[in-house]
Design a protein around this motif. Structure first.
Motif, PDB file in Angstrom:
ATOM      1  N   UNK A   4       0.348  -1.439   0.022  1.00  0.00           N
ATOM      2  CA  UNK A   4      -0.838  -0.045   0.077  1.00  0.00           C
ATOM      3  C   UNK A   4       1.224   1.444  -0.255  1.00  0.00           C
ATOM      4  N   UNK A   5       2.237   1.198   0.788  1.00  0.00           N
ATOM      5  CA  UNK A   5       2.482   2.376   0.618  1.00  0.00           C
ATOM      6  C   UNK A   5       3.861   2.808   0.049  1.00  0.00           C
ATOM      7  N   UNK A   6       4.075   1.194  -1.210  1.00  0.00           N
ATOM      8  CA  UNK A   6       4.804   1.272  -2.335  1.00  0.00           C
ATOM      9  C   UNK A   6       3.981   2.096  -3.346  1.00  0.00           C
ATOM     10  N   UNK A  10       4.190   5.249  -6.116  1.00  0.00           N
ATOM     11  CA  UNK A  10       4.413   5.491  -7.304  1.00  0.00           C
ATOM     12  C   UNK A  10       3.132   6.336  -7.829  1.00  0.00           C
ATOM     13  N   UNK A  11       1.728   6.465  -6.718  1.00  0.00           N
ATOM     14  CA  UNK A  11       0.689   7.413  -7.368  1.00  0.00           C
ATOM     15  C   UNK A  11       1.388   8.869  -7.473  1.00  0.00           C
ATOM     16  N   UNK A  13       4.276   9.820  -7.414  1.00  0.00           N
ATOM     17  CA  UNK A  13       5.419  10.152  -8.564  1.00  0.00           C
ATOM     18  C   UNK A  13       4.195  10.394  -9.561  1.00  0.00           C
ATOM     19  N   UNK A  14       4.073   9.710 -10.246  1.00  0.00           N
ATOM     20  CA  UNK A  14       2.597   9.751 -11.566  1.00  0.00           C
ATOM     21  C   UNK A  14       2.443  11.041 -11.456  1.00  0.00           C
ATOM     22  N   UNK A  15       1.500  11.493 -10.557  1.00  0.00           N
ATOM     23  CA  UNK A  15       0.956  12.538  -9.803  1.00  0.00           C
ATOM     24  C   UNK A  15       1.472  13.889 -10.355  1.00  0.00           C
ATOM     25  N   UNK A  16       3.066  13.619  -9.254  1.00  0.00           N
ATOM     26  CA  UNK A  16       3.863  15.172  -9.609  1.00  0.00           C
ATOM     27  C   UNK A  16       4.618  14.633 -10.965  1.00  0.00           C
ATOM     28  N   UNK A  17       4.647  14.409 -11.598  1.00  0.00           N
ATOM     29  CA  UNK A  17       5.309  13.675 -12.828  1.00  0.00           C
ATOM     30  C   UNK A  17       4.203  14.836 -14.772  1.00  0.00           C
TER      31      UNK A  17
END
Length: 174
Positions: A4-6, A10-11, A13-17
């Motif tokens: 869940x933390x991973x 990832x979520x 990082x995706x939103x940031x990109x």
């Protein structure tokens, strides 16, 4: 729990990109528009410098206990911003040629202002309040963004004898 933390990281990082991509598209579009109308860049810069000088002179000088920056330092900053306002306003009102040169001058002046403000933040860090630190860091971020756009616009204005033209991209040089 680890999965869940991973997944959450990832979520994020995706939103940031995605946010970074959108921001890059906005800056590129703005830069392309300002290359066609470089005079507008001086209007934006002069309004920003005027607002900075006004806020520093009227608001922050009268509320130093809430911001923490000494009045003599604020005087240096507002007078610098006032000079930049005058420069950009004169360029906006009277400049007809050599856009690239004058855009570079104000962009480097803006970067100088950011370095000066950063130095004052370092020198007066013990006196600054959270509100003062927030104000000056936001101001630095906004001005650095403007300088970045200005430098991109200057880089896109062609280096030809037509840099003397009334508007970049026109067919004839005056």
């Amino acid at each position: 729990m680890i999965k869940q933390e991973n997944l959450t990281s990832k979520k994020k990082a995706y939103i940031s990109s995605e946010l970074q991509l959108k921001m890059n598209r906005i800056i590129k579009g703005l830069t392309n528009q300002l290359v066609k109308k470089p005079k507008t860049l001086f209007l934006i810069d002069s309004i920003g410098a005027f607002l900075t000088a006004l806020l520093l002179f009227v608001v922050l000088r009268n509320l130093t206990e809430y911001f923490g920056m000494p009045k003599n330092t604020l005087t240096i900053l507002w007078s610098t911003a006032a000079c930049f306002w005058l420069y950009s306003a004169v360029c906006f009102l009277f400049l007809k040629r050599k856009w690239k040169l004058y855009i570079k001058i104000i962009s480097f002046a803006n970067l100088f202002y950011c370095m000066l403000t950063s130095a004052f933040l370092f020198i007066h860090h013990d006196e600054l309040t959270a509100l003062g630190l927030t104000y000056f860091l936001l101001e630095i971020a906004i001005i650095c963004m403007l300088a970045y756009i200005e430098l991109n616009v200057a880089a896109k204005i062609l280096n030809t004898s037509c840099d003397n033209q009334i508007m970049p991209g026109s067919k004839s040089c005056l």
